[in-house]
Design a protein around this motif. Structure first.
Motif, short mmCIF file in Angstrom:
data_model
loop_
_atom_site.label_atom_id
_atom_site.label_comp_id
_atom_site.label_asym_id
_atom_site.label_seq_id
_atom_site.Cartn_x
_atom_site.Cartn_y
_atom_site.Cartn_z
N TYR A 1 -16.46 89.63 -2.85
CA TYR A 1 -17.11 90.74 -2.28
C TYR A 1 -17.58 91.63 -3.61
CZ TYR A 1 -14.32 89.95 1.66
OH TYR A 1 -13.69 89.11 2.95
N LEU A 2 -18.90 92.18 -3.17
CA LEU A 2 -19.51 93.14 -4.06
C LEU A 2 -19.72 94.54 -3.52
CD1 LEU A 2 -20.77 93.89 -7.01
CD2 LEU A 2 -22.86 93.12 -5.86
N PHE A 3 -19.17 95.64 -3.87
CA PHE A 3 -19.34 96.73 -3.25
C PHE A 3 -20.34 97.65 -3.80
CE2 PHE A 3 -14.44 97.51 -2.32
CZ PHE A 3 -14.47 96.27 -1.30
N SER A 4 -21.21 98.36 -2.98
CA SER A 4 -22.29 98.96 -3.43
C SER A 4 -21.94 100.12 -4.40
CB SER A 4 -23.08 99.60 -1.98
OG SER A 4 -22.30 100.39 -1.62
N GLY A 5 -20.86 100.61 -4.39
CA GLY A 5 -20.36 101.51 -5.51
C GLY A 5 -20.59 101.05 -6.93
N LEU A 6 -20.15 99.64 -7.25
CA LEU A 6 -20.31 99.00 -8.30
C LEU A 6 -22.07 98.84 -8.58
CD1 LEU A 6 -18.53 97.92 -10.73
CD2 LEU A 6 -18.51 95.95 -9.71
N LEU A 7 -22.32 98.21 -7.45
CA LEU A 7 -24.03 98.17 -7.89
C LEU A 7 -24.64 99.24 -8.19
CD1 LEU A 7 -25.91 95.60 -7.28
CD2 LEU A 7 -25.89 96.18 -4.88
N ALA A 8 -24.13 100.57 -7.78
CA ALA A 8 -24.89 101.84 -8.18
C ALA A 8 -24.73 102.02 -9.51
CB ALA A 8 -24.44 102.70 -7.16
N LYS A 9 -23.62 101.39 -9.94
CA LYS A 9 -23.70 101.84 -11.57
C LYS A 9 -23.87 100.78 -12.47
CE LYS A 9 -19.17 104.65 -11.26
NZ LYS A 9 -19.26 104.94 -9.91
N ALA A 10 -24.48 99.92 -11.92
CA ALA A 10 -24.74 98.75 -12.72
C ALA A 10 -26.42 99.09 -13.22
CB ALA A 10 -24.79 97.25 -12.12
N GLU A 11 -26.85 98.55 -14.45
CA GLU A 11 -27.96 98.85 -15.07
C GLU A 11 -28.79 97.77 -15.23
OE1 GLU A 11 -27.14 101.27 -18.59
OE2 GLU A 11 -26.47 102.84 -16.98
N SER A 12 -28.21 96.40 -14.98
CA SER A 12 -29.13 95.20 -15.17
C SER A 12 -28.47 94.00 -14.27
CB SER A 12 -29.23 94.98 -16.66
OG SER A 12 -27.78 94.23 -16.98
N GLU B 1 -36.68 91.70 -7.65
CA GLU B 1 -35.56 91.28 -7.07
C GLU B 1 -34.28 92.36 -7.29
OE1 GLU B 1 -36.45 86.51 -6.78
OE2 GLU B 1 -35.52 87.36 -8.37
N TRP B 2 -34.28 92.73 -8.46
CA TRP B 2 -33.25 93.67 -9.00
C TRP B 2 -33.34 94.93 -8.31
CZ3 TRP B 2 -28.75 94.51 -10.42
CH2 TRP B 2 -28.67 95.44 -11.29
N LEU B 3 -34.27 95.48 -8.03
CA LEU B 3 -34.94 96.77 -7.37
C LEU B 3 -34.28 96.65 -5.78
CD1 LEU B 3 -35.83 99.58 -7.29
CD2 LEU B 3 -38.04 98.64 -6.57
N ALA B 4 -34.52 95.42 -5.39
CA ALA B 4 -34.19 95.04 -3.89
C ALA B 4 -32.48 95.15 -3.79
CB ALA B 4 -34.69 93.80 -3.37
N LEU B 5 -31.87 94.52 -4.65
CA LEU B 5 -30.58 94.36 -4.91
C LEU B 5 -30.01 95.61 -4.82
CD1 LEU B 5 -27.95 92.76 -4.71
CD2 LEU B 5 -28.29 92.33 -7.37
N LYS B 6 -30.42 96.42 -5.72
CA LYS B 6 -29.89 97.89 -6.02
C LYS B 6 -30.04 98.65 -4.73
CE LYS B 6 -29.41 100.10 -9.70
NZ LYS B 6 -27.97 100.57 -9.94
N THR B 7 -31.25 98.40 -4.10
CA THR B 7 -31.32 99.28 -2.85
C THR B 7 -30.99 98.59 -1.55
OG1 THR B 7 -33.53 98.58 -2.81
CG2 THR B 7 -33.13 100.56 -3.93
N ALA B 8 -30.13 97.47 -1.57
CA ALA B 8 -29.96 96.80 -0.37
C ALA B 8 -29.05 97.43 0.38
CB ALA B 8 -29.05 95.38 -0.60
N CYS B 9 -28.04 98.43 -0.11
CA CYS B 9 -26.95 98.94 0.78
C CYS B 9 -27.55 100.32 1.22
CB CYS B 9 -25.87 99.06 -0.09
SG CYS B 9 -25.32 97.72 -0.62
#
Ligand SMILES: [Zn+2]
Length: 368
Positions: free
Chosen positions: A214-225, A359-367
Motif C-alpha cells: 500500500y502507498l498512501f496519498s499522504g506519503l505521495l504528497a510529501k514526495a519530491e521525485s 507520469e510523475w505529475l499524474a502519480l502525484k495527482t492520482a488521489c
C-alpha cells in the motif's frame, strides 16, 4: 491497482444489484444494505463505511426457507447477510465458488495436520529457544495460501482504519503500475504483487502477507521525485521478499497465537482478526529494516537510480508535525544509521528516469 480477484462470470449490472439485511455480529441491529457485485461483494449502507466480502470467503449459513443466509470467513463470527431477493441471491451464488465448503477437504485436512505439527514443533521451539528464533524458523513453513488469506483479512482492517478510497485517477494508476512493475522486475519478483494507492492524509506505506503493498496519498504528497517513491516501494518489496509481516505476526502473537493455530480453526475469524490488527499496527525490528533497506538499495542501483531519496523522504516525514503513530515511521522506525547509509549509497543516475515528468505529475495527482 488491485488485481486480486478473478473477473465475475457474467458482467455485473451497473449500480445497485439488490438489497439485503446485514447483521454486523457485534450488535443486534438490522442494517439495510444495498448489494453491489464488484471485484468483491460490497454492502453499502447510507452514511456507513462500505463493507466488502471476498467471494471466496463467503459461506452459506443455516437459514429459513426462502432466505439465503451467509457468513464470511473474514468478518466477525456472528456477522450474517440475509438475502430474500431471488435474483440477487442467484447472482451471488454464481460468484461464490466455495459457498458450501464447510468441512475441510482431504487437502485441507492435510494442510491443517501439517500446520499443526509445525505449530506444535514451534511451541517447543519457543520454549527452548525463545520467540524470535521460533518466529524465524516457522515463517518459511507458513503456506502461501494462508499468507494470502491473512493479507485479505488485513486488507479489510487497513480499509476500516484508513478508509477505503482507492486512488482511481487512470493516468496516475498507470504511472503507479509502471513504477511497481519496473521495481518488481528488477527485484526478480513474480507478478503476484498487489499494489494499491489509498487516499488518506496519513504519510505511510506498508506491505502485508500475500504480496500486498500500500502507498498512501499522504506519503505521495510529501514526495519530491519518483526515486523517493520508488525507494519506498522497493523497501516494501524487500519486506515482502523476506516475509517480514508474517514473521512479525508470529513474533507478536507468540505462543498464544501458535496455540490458537494448533487447537482452533486455523482459518477461523478470531485468528484472522487478531492477525490483521497485528499486521497493521506492528513495527519491524531493526534487522528487518536494515535488510529491507539493503534490498531497496540493491534494486535502485540495479535500475541506475539513487536510493538516497528513500532516506530523504522518511526524514521529511519525521520533521513534520502530525500523528506519528500511524505514519510510515511507526511501522518502519528510522534511525540515524539507516539515514546515513542511504546517503552513503547515493550515486549519480546511470539509468533512465523511472517515470517521465508527465507520469510523475499524474502519480502525484492520482488521489485527487
Ligand atoms: Zn520497513
Amino acid at each position: 491497482m488491485l488485481m486480486d480477484s478473478a473477473p465475475p462470470q457474467e458482467p455485473a449490472p451497473p449500480g445497485a444489484a439488490g438489497s439485503a439485511v446485514y447483521f454486523d455480529g457485534a450488535s443486534s441491529r438490522r442494517h439495510l444494505v444495498t448489494l453491489a457485485f464488484k471485484d468483491r461483494l460490497e454492502l453499502d449502507e447510507a452514511a456507513e463505511p462500505t463493507i466488502a466480502w471476498s467471494y471466496d470467503d463467503i459461506r452459506r449459513a443455516d437459514g429459513p426457507p426462502g432466505v439465503l443466509r451467509l457468513r464470511c470467513l473474514t468478518a466477525l463470527a456472528l456477522a450474517r447477510l440475509e438475502i430474500r431477493d431471488a435474483a440477487a441471491a442467484s447472482q451471488l451464488i454464481s460468484r461464490c465458488a466455495r459457498l458450501d465448503e464447510h468441512a475441510p477437504g482431504r487437502h485441507g485436512v492435510g494442510a491443517i495436520i501439517g500446520w499443526s505439527l509445525a505449530a506444535a514443533a514451534s511451541i517447543v521451539a519457543v520454549i527452548v529457544f525463545g520467540v524470535p528464533l521460533a518466529a524465524d524458523r516457522l515463517t518459511p513453513l507458513v503456506p502461501q495460501a494462508l499468507e494470502r488469506r491473512l493479507g485479505d483479512a488485513a486488507d479489510v482492517q487497513v480499509k476500516a482504519i484508513f478508509g477505503d478510497k482507492i486512488c482511481d485517477g487512470a493516468a496516475g494508476r498507470q504511472a503507479f503500475g509502471k513504477l511497481v512493475d519496473r521495481l518488481r522486475e528488477a527485484a526478480g519478483l513474480d507478478n503476484s504483487v498487489l499494489a494499491s494507492m489509498l487516499a488518506t492524509p496519513v504519510p505511510n506505506a506498508f506491505a502485508l502477507p500475500g504480496g500486498r503493498i500500500y502507498l498512501f496519498s499522504g506519503l505521495l504528497a510529501k514526495a519530491e521525485s519518483p526515486d523517493e517513491i520508488a525507494g519506498v516501494l522497493a523497501h516494501e518489496l524487500g519486506h515482502l521478499r523476506h516475509r517480514d509481516a508474517t514473521r512479525n505476526l508470529i513474533y507478536n502473537g507468540g505462543t498464544s497465537f501458535l496455540i490458537g493455530l494448533l487447537f482452533g480453526d486455523i482459518t477461523g475469524s478470531g485468528a484472522l482478526i487478531f492477525a490483521s490488527r497485528t499486521l497493521v499496527s506492528s513495527s519491524y525490528s531493526r534487522e528487518a529494516e536494515q535488510d529491507a533497506d539493503s534490498f531497496a538499495i540493491e534494486i535502485m542501483h540495479r535500475l541506475g537510480r539513487s536510493p538516497k531519496g528513500l532516506g530523504e523522504l522518511l526524514f521529511r516525514v519525521t520533521g513534520k508535525e502530525g500523528d506519528r503513530n500511524l505514519s510510515i515511521l511507526a511501522n518502519h522506525p528510522l534511525t540515524e544509521d539507516r539515514l546515513a547509509r542511504m546517503r552513503a549509497e547515493d550515486r549519480p543516475p546511470s539509468g533512465p528516469p523511472l517515470l517521465t515528468d508527465g507520469e510523475w505529475l499524474a502519480l502525484k495527482t492520482a488521489c485527487g
